[in-house]
Scaffold this active site. Structure first.
Site, PDB file in Angstrom:
ATOM      1  N   GLY A  46     -22.983   2.547  -7.765  1.00 49.95           N
ATOM      2  CA  GLY A  46     -24.229   3.215  -8.120  1.00 49.95           C
ATOM      3  C   GLY A  46     -25.241   2.141  -8.461  1.00 49.95           C
ATOM      4  N   GLU A  47     -26.054   2.366  -9.432  1.00 48.27           N
ATOM      5  CA  GLU A  47     -27.052   1.389  -9.860  1.00 48.27           C
ATOM      6  C   GLU A  47     -26.697   0.976 -11.284  1.00 48.27           C
ATOM      7  OE1 GLU A  47     -29.640  -1.186 -10.487  1.00 48.27           O
ATOM      8  OE2 GLU A  47     -29.985   0.520 -11.811  1.00 48.27           O
ATOM      9  N   SER A  48     -26.349  -0.292 -11.462  1.00 48.70           N
ATOM     10  CA  SER A  48     -25.799  -0.752 -12.742  1.00 48.70           C
ATOM     11  C   SER A  48     -26.757  -0.559 -13.915  1.00 48.70           C
ATOM     12  CB  SER A  48     -25.360  -2.211 -12.643  1.00 48.70           C
ATOM     13  OG  SER A  48     -26.438  -3.043 -12.268  1.00 48.70           O
ATOM     14  N   CYS A  78     -18.163  -2.418  -7.463  1.00 53.48           N
ATOM     15  CA  CYS A  78     -19.569  -2.688  -7.163  1.00 53.48           C
ATOM     16  C   CYS A  78     -20.409  -2.705  -8.448  1.00 53.48           C
ATOM     17  CB  CYS A  78     -20.086  -1.708  -6.117  1.00 53.48           C
ATOM     18  SG  CYS A  78     -21.602  -2.244  -5.296  1.00 53.48           S
ATOM     19  N   ARG A 105     -26.092  -9.844  -8.284  1.00 50.52           N
ATOM     20  CA  ARG A 105     -26.400  -8.504  -7.761  1.00 50.52           C
ATOM     21  C   ARG A 105     -26.882  -8.572  -6.319  1.00 50.52           C
ATOM     22  NH1 ARG A 105     -29.450  -4.885 -12.258  1.00 50.52           N
ATOM     23  NH2 ARG A 105     -28.289  -5.705 -14.005  1.00 50.52           N
ATOM     24  N   ILE A 134     -21.361  -2.183   0.172  1.00 51.37           N
ATOM     25  CA  ILE A 134     -22.657  -1.506   0.200  1.00 51.37           C
ATOM     26  C   ILE A 134     -23.561  -2.167  -0.843  1.00 51.37           C
ATOM     27  CG2 ILE A 134     -23.888   0.677  -0.109  1.00 51.37           C
ATOM     28  CD1 ILE A 134     -21.202   2.084   0.567  1.00 51.37           C
ATOM     29  N   ARG A 135     -24.579  -2.869  -0.393  1.00 55.88           N
ATOM     30  CA  ARG A 135     -25.469  -3.615  -1.317  1.00 55.88           C
ATOM     31  C   ARG A 135     -24.639  -4.342  -2.367  1.00 55.88           C
ATOM     32  NH1 ARG A 135     -30.057  -0.715  -4.093  1.00 55.88           N
ATOM     33  NH2 ARG A 135     -28.249   0.070  -5.189  1.00 55.88           N
ATOM     34  N   HIS A 170     -15.813  -1.082  -2.082  1.00 56.97           N
ATOM     35  CA  HIS A 170     -15.537   0.310  -2.457  1.00 56.97           C
ATOM     36  C   HIS A 170     -14.232   0.807  -1.836  1.00 56.97           C
ATOM     37  CE1 HIS A 170     -19.546   1.215  -4.180  1.00 56.97           C
ATOM     38  NE2 HIS A 170     -19.948   0.281  -3.340  1.00 56.97           N
ATOM     39  N   GLU A 172     -12.558   3.294  -2.610  1.00 60.81           N
ATOM     40  CA  GLU A 172     -12.573   4.763  -2.567  1.00 60.81           C
ATOM     41  C   GLU A 172     -13.164   5.294  -1.260  1.00 60.81           C
ATOM     42  OE1 GLU A 172     -16.688   3.854  -4.269  1.00 60.81           O
ATOM     43  OE2 GLU A 172     -14.706   2.900  -4.269  1.00 60.81           O
TER      44      GLU A 172
END
Length: 186
Positions: A46-48, A78, A105, A134-135, A170, A172
């Site tokens: 997600g976004e940390s 991530c 990041r 992913i990013r 990831h 998952e």
């Protein structure tokens, strides 16, 4: 075994499904009360910064730290890795500070730079595993108590220290349960 997944953003459903396939008891963690019910925790992507604010505003940050420092196994994927890191490059902020690593990041670039690859992670499996980035961040420094588990292009993308596991990628999102199985035995 009750395996919690911090359920604010990221691959929550996918983590819960993997846990269930391994006969664990998945628990969505959205509150301090939920946190008290679990044996281990996955902090997904997600976004940390957003997840960190959620942890602070919900008064979960300090109790979460205490559970981890007390030995509860935790795995950050991530953004979860960023939240668990001791230091984030070009930032004065840190959140949980549970593993002696420095992370960069978005080290692999933006969303369009996301990629899939495979790697052999001997501590996890005898076979190559699919890795979804992913990013993604990566680890630029590890402390003495930290073991690098996987590197891609000389960048550390998975590490472990005692009860703390972190991955840039990831698991998952891959059709493979081995990383989750490893975490559930940690």
């Amino acid at each position: 075994m009750r395996v919690g997944v911090l359920s604010f953003q990221g691959g929550v459903v996918e983590h819960l499904e993997h846990i269930e396939k391994l006969n664990g008891k998945p628990v969505k963690v959205r509150s301090l009360e939920d946190l008290q019910k679990i044996d281990r925790l996955i902090i997904p992507g997600g976004e940390s910064t957003t997840i960190g604010k959620f942890l602070k505003q919900s008064n979960m940050l300090q109790p979460l730290r205490e559970k981890i420092y007390g030995g509860m196994p935790v795995w950050g994927t991530c953004a979860g890795m960023i939240l668990l890191a001791r230091k984030i490059e070009n930032s004065e902020v840190n959140y949980i500070n549970a593993i002696d690593i420095t992370v960069r990041r978005n080290a692999y670039g933006s969303q369009v730079d996301s990629f899939n690859t495979k790697a052999l992670i001997e501590e996890i499996s005898l076979n190559e595993m699919p890795l979804v980035f992913i990013r993604a961040p990566y680890i630029t420094r590890i402390g003495e108590t930290v073991k690098a588990l996987c590197t891609i292009d000389k960048n550390i993308v998975a590490a472990k220290s005692n009860n703390v596991l972190v991955t840039s990628f990831h698991p998952e999102l891959a059709d493979n349960l081995e990383f989750h199985e490893y975490f559930m035995k940690l």
